[in-house]
Scaffold this motif. Structure first.
Motif, PDB file in Angstrom:
ATOM      1  N   THR A   1      52.207  34.171  44.150  1.00 36.41           N
ATOM      2  CA  THR A   1      52.105  34.855  42.866  1.00 36.41           C
ATOM      3  C   THR A   1      53.477  34.955  42.219  1.00 36.41           C
ATOM      4  O   THR A   1      53.635  34.710  41.023  1.00 36.41           O
ATOM      5  N   ALA A   2      54.495  35.268  43.033  1.00 39.69           N
ATOM      6  CA  ALA A   2      55.846  35.358  42.502  1.00 39.69           C
ATOM      7  C   ALA A   2      56.288  34.010  41.926  1.00 39.69           C
ATOM      8  O   ALA A   2      56.990  33.946  40.918  1.00 39.69           O
ATOM      9  N   TRP A   3      55.868  32.948  42.561  1.00 40.82           N
ATOM     10  CA  TRP A   3      56.249  31.608  42.084  1.00 40.82           C
ATOM     11  C   TRP A   3      55.360  31.104  40.950  1.00 40.82           C
ATOM     12  O   TRP A   3      55.498  29.990  40.482  1.00 40.82           O
ATOM     13  N   LYS A   4      54.372  31.892  40.592  1.00 38.22           N
ATOM     14  CA  LYS A   4      53.416  31.525  39.548  1.00 38.22           C
ATOM     15  C   LYS A   4      52.644  30.254  39.893  1.00 38.22           C
ATOM     16  O   LYS A   4      52.306  29.447  39.036  1.00 38.22           O
ATOM     17  N   ILE A   5      52.444  30.049  41.195  1.00 42.75           N
ATOM     18  CA  ILE A   5      51.496  29.022  41.617  1.00 42.75           C
ATOM     19  C   ILE A   5      50.119  29.656  41.527  1.00 42.75           C
ATOM     20  O   ILE A   5      49.153  29.057  41.107  1.00 42.75           O
ATOM     21  N   LYS A   6      50.082  30.906  41.910  1.00 41.34           N
ATOM     22  CA  LYS A   6      48.859  31.680  41.893  1.00 41.34           C
ATOM     23  C   LYS A   6      48.963  32.694  40.767  1.00 41.34           C
ATOM     24  O   LYS A   6      50.000  33.335  40.602  1.00 41.34           O
ATOM     25  N   ARG A   7      47.900  32.855  39.997  1.00 44.49           N
ATOM     26  CA  ARG A   7      47.977  33.736  38.841  1.00 44.49           C
ATOM     27  C   ARG A   7      47.125  34.996  38.978  1.00 44.49           C
ATOM     28  O   ARG A   7      47.315  35.951  38.250  1.00 44.49           O
ATOM     29  N   HIS A   8      46.120  34.910  39.849  1.00 45.92           N
ATOM     30  CA  HIS A   8      45.254  36.076  40.051  1.00 45.92           C
ATOM     31  C   HIS A   8      44.994  36.231  41.538  1.00 45.92           C
ATOM     32  O   HIS A   8      45.020  35.251  42.275  1.00 45.92           O
ATOM     33  N   SER A   9      44.673  37.442  41.961  1.00 46.07           N
ATOM     34  CA  SER A   9      44.450  37.657  43.389  1.00 46.07           C
ATOM     35  C   SER A   9      43.064  37.153  43.783  1.00 46.07           C
ATOM     36  O   SER A   9      42.167  36.993  42.946  1.00 46.07           O
ATOM     37  N   ASN A  10      42.878  36.934  45.084  1.00 40.98           N
ATOM     38  CA  ASN A  10      41.592  36.470  45.612  1.00 40.98           C
ATOM     39  C   ASN A  10      40.453  37.397  45.208  1.00 40.98           C
ATOM     40  O   ASN A  10      39.397  36.955  44.746  1.00 40.98           O
ATOM     41  N   ASP A  11      40.679  38.696  45.412  1.00 45.34           N
ATOM     42  CA  ASP A  11      39.608  39.656  45.146  1.00 45.34           C
ATOM     43  C   ASP A  11      39.279  39.733  43.653  1.00 45.34           C
ATOM     44  O   ASP A  11      38.127  39.907  43.271  1.00 45.34           O
ATOM     45  N   GLU A  12      40.332  39.597  42.841  1.00 44.65           N
ATOM     46  CA  GLU A  12      40.148  39.638  41.389  1.00 44.65           C
ATOM     47  C   GLU A  12      39.240  38.473  40.948  1.00 44.65           C
ATOM     48  O   GLU A  12      38.295  38.645  40.183  1.00 44.65           O
ATOM     49  N   LEU A  13      39.530  37.279  41.471  1.00 43.41           N
ATOM     50  CA  LEU A  13      38.744  36.100  41.093  1.00 43.41           C
ATOM     51  C   LEU A  13      37.323  36.199  41.649  1.00 43.41           C
ATOM     52  O   LEU A  13      36.365  35.812  40.992  1.00 43.41           O
ATOM     53  N   ARG A  14      37.223  36.709  42.876  1.00 52.08           N
ATOM     54  CA  ARG A  14      35.901  36.848  43.487  1.00 52.08           C
ATOM     55  C   ARG A  14      35.026  37.792  42.644  1.00 52.08           C
ATOM     56  O   ARG A  14      33.864  37.496  42.375  1.00 52.08           O
ATOM     57  N   GLN A  15      35.621  38.893  42.224  1.00 50.46           N
ATOM     58  CA  GLN A  15      34.880  39.858  41.398  1.00 50.46           C
ATOM     59  C   GLN A  15      34.444  39.206  40.079  1.00 50.46           C
ATOM     60  O   GLN A  15      33.313  39.371  39.630  1.00 50.46           O
ATOM     61  N   ARG A  16      35.349  38.446  39.489  1.00 48.37           N
ATOM     62  CA  ARG A  16      35.045  37.769  38.233  1.00 48.37           C
ATOM     63  C   ARG A  16      33.836  36.839  38.426  1.00 48.37           C
ATOM     64  O   ARG A  16      32.919  36.792  37.615  1.00 48.37           O
ATOM     65  N   PHE A  17      33.854  36.133  39.544  1.00 43.95           N
ATOM     66  CA  PHE A  17      32.772  35.175  39.849  1.00 43.95           C
ATOM     67  C   PHE A  17      31.435  35.900  40.025  1.00 43.95           C
ATOM     68  O   PHE A  17      30.416  35.493  39.467  1.00 43.95           O
TER      69      PHE A  17
END
Lengths: 334, 239, 95
Positions: A221-237
């Motif tokens: 996340t710090a490197w901006k490879i990842k933009r959202h957390s796992n749980d955040e995306l899972r909830q969105r899905f």
């Protein structure tokens, strides 16, 4: 990681500062830029795993190409599996900009030293599974991938833009396929419900372990490879899927699934992470089959690749003289 | 398009395309290199597209594909042959795509019921032919092993090439006249690849005819069983 | 072992007349002819192009590094190959 132990010089410090500033400013890092070794290693691991997932992911769906029940479905499925091969190629190309060859990556896949998405270790038992993969697995993949189009590493982000653009039809065809089954004969409807029942939980696992247990998340996340957390995306899905399931006339296999007014999200039941870990460890229903088939295709194709390389070596003099190193073709497509 | 569709011809060409597309589809996930997964799928998709147009000229595409018995299929025996190794697939591609390209060029030049389809298909098959030729050159003139395999494959499939030139009712073109051009074209590619032109007979010993008359080889029954099983298991269902 | 590692090619696609060729990505092919065909299949299968160039990646010379700009750090002498120093020993995790 020989270089990781080398003493850092003043130059390294300066490079690091420039890198950090670029990432902070949302600029893209490009192949020849200086980058921290760990950033490079993380990208290689993630892009390779992504590429491997595309080509292993061809198998469960290709399993149904020869049995597709209408010519229209057969054409759609072939085009989709072909796209997955193409996406694998885009991603291997992106990984190669980091200095690692495709052969090396394939070798690591074949020997189990690099992973692919665990979801593809589940079997496709009926035709409806093709629909469930399109709707749920591709749906989860898209939820994961769209943010990657803005990933800090340029070649990866560009590959993802291409992949996402092409993938928009994958999820729709799956949904449409399931809809036809759900509205079809009782036998077809049951087939669709059974597929959704089997694919729902593994799809939720595709977002990875919960945030507090995710090994790579913070740094990525710090490197901006990842933009959202796992749980955040899972909830969105989950929030996206619930109304879609309703329109399909199918249920999701979770008794705890309900709307939470306070949170503005759906609550859902606990995920069986034991199963997730077992499948990752190699104990899923199809781990062995998937890798065996991949290895066999590679090994049985070796003589073909050798032949083409040998032919090129024999004729390289004339070809180079002919083209002056650049080759051009008008695309004669209708 | 004329009022009466030449059904026999539409089925013959449509079945060729359908069956070969199916065989090429079997490669997916098994190709020798990733780039070739994409190439073989492109060809399979072109052929499936042709098949759907042709079968739809003769009736309902799915009824024709999924509900006919083996004897009602009029495809060439060549296209139903199993993929074998990559050399067999390429030899089959070389023989068939050369034929199909010559045929569609002829049909595209005319104004018969197949002219519109042929205008598009001639471009597609030119590409299929090129793909097969490029690989024939590389396998024939690659390593000793690839040369041997390509040679074996070309010889093994040679006896299925004669039936391509049997007349097809309603096609409106003289298929027998394509034989010379086909032999020249295929012969030229094989020679460039350092491969001998097979010498045996171009047809088997069927007195009753062959694929065009509904007589097929053993692997075709299994292929159809797989292809039709799901559709037939749910009579009347829509997909 | 015989060399089966086909070389890498850079692909440039002219998406329509009036535009210049743009870098689309790369692919592996044994020779130029196949590189073109593979590029056609891979990068223009949805009709995205009217013309393709392929160039061996090893023939690309990148701009020379500018000492004032660390973002042109000359870490590799070839543009798309980097020393494979991330050969990670087995058992090492979280890398």
């Amino acid at each position: 990681m020989a270089t990781a132990t080398a003493p850092r010089t003043a130059d390294d410090e300066a490079y690091q500062r420039t890198f950090d500033a670029a990432v902070a400013a949302d600029e893209r890092i490009e192949p020849r830029d200086w980058m921290p070794d760990a950033y490079r290693a993380t990208l290689v691991r993630q892009i390779a795993q992504h590429a491997h997932s595309e080509i292993i992911g061809m198998q469960p769906e290709a399993n149904w190409i020869t049995r597709a029940p209408s010519l229209r479905r057969k054409a759609i499925l072939m085009a989709k599996v072909q796209d997955e091969a193409g996406h694998g190629l885009y991603l291997y190309s992106a990984a190669e900009t980091l200095g690692v060859g495709r052969d090396e990556l394939l070798d690591k896949l074949h020997s189990g030293r690099q992973k692919y998405s665990s979801i593809f270790n589940y079997p496709t038992l009926t035709w409806a599974d093709v629909g469930a993969i399109g709707w749920l697995v591709d749906g989860a993949a898209i939820t994961n991938q769209v943010p990657l189009c803005r990933c800090s590493y340029g070649p990866y982000a560009r590959a993802m833009v291409r992949v996402c653009k092409e993938e928009s039809f994958h999820q729709r065809q799956g949904y449409e396929l399931l809809l036809a089954l759900s509205r079809g004969t009782p036998g077809q409807h049951a087939m669709a419900q059974d597929a959704v029942d089997r694919w729902w939980w593994p799809s939720l696992m595709m977002f990875g372990p919960p945030d507090d247990e995710s090994a790579h998340s913070a740094q990525s996340t710090a490197w901006k490879i990842k933009r959202h957390s796992n749980d955040e995306l899972r909830q969105r899905f989950v929030d996206i899927c619930v109304p879609q399931a309703k329109s399909l006339g199918l249920t999701l296999p979770d008794p705890d699934l309900r709307w939470n007014e306070e949170r503005g999200h759906h609550d859902f039941g606990p995920i069986d992470w034991t199963e997730f870990k077992e499948v990752i460890k190699g104990n899923g229903p199809c781990n062995e089959e998937r890798i065996t088939q991949r290895r066999r295709a590679h090994d049985e194709g070796a003589w073909v690749r050798e032949a083409a390389a040998a032919h090129a070596a024999k004729h390289s003099g004339t070809a180079a003289a002919h083209t002056g190193g650049r080759t051009e073709k008008e695309v004669g497509q209708a | 398009m004329t009022a009466t569709v030449p059904v026999t011809a539409a089925l013959a060409l449509g079945d060729d395309a359908l069956v070969l597309s199916h065989r090429l589809g079997e490669w997916m996930g098994h190709a020798p290199v990733l780039e070739e997964e994409v190439a073989l799928a492109n060809i399979a998709l072109d052929l499936l597209g042709q098949a759907r147009v042709l079968l739809s000229m003769a009736g309902d595409e799915d009824e024709l594909a999924y509900l006919r018995e083996e004897r009602a299929f009029s495809n060439l025996q060549l296209v139903e042959q199993p993929n074998g190794d990559f050399a067999h697939t390429i030899a089959r591609q070389l023989y068939f795509s050369t034929y199909q390209h010559l045929l569609y060029a002829e049909l595209a030049a005319g104004d018969g019921p197949f002219a519109a389809l042929a205008a598009k298909a001639v471009k597609e098959t030119a590409y299929h032919r090129d793909h097969a030729e490029q690989w024939t050159l590389r396998l024939g003139d690659g390593t000793d092993l690839s040369h041997q395999r390509m040679r074996t494959a070309c010889t093994a499939l040679w006896r299925f090439t004669g039936e391509m030139f049997q007349p097809v009712e309603g096609l409106g073109t003289d298929l027998g006249a394509l034989r010379t051009g086909w032999l020249e074209a295929v012969g030229a590619v094989l020679r460039r690849a350092g491969l001998p032109v097979p010498e045996g007979a171009q047809s088997g010993a069927w007195t009753a005819g062959a694929g065009r008359q509904g007589l097929h080889t053993e692997p075709f029954g299994r292929m159809l069983a797989e292809m039709q099983h799901l559709h037939r298991s749910h009579p009347g269902a829509s997909w | 072992m015989t060399n089966t590692d086909w070389p890498l090619w850079e692909v440039f696609v002219r998406s329509r007349r009036g535009l210049s060729h743009t870098h689309a990505g790369s692919l592996h092919a044994p020779d130029a002819e196949f590189a073109l065909r593979n590029a056609r299949d891979l990068y223009t299968r949805r009709g995205e192009g009217v013309s393709i160039w392929v160039v061996p990646s090893s023939a690309v010379t990148a701009s020379s590094p500018d000492e004032k700009d660390p973002f042109f750090e000359p870490s590799a002498d070839k543009p798309y190959r980097h020393p494979t120093f991330y050969e990670i020993p087995e058992g090492v995790q979280h890398l």
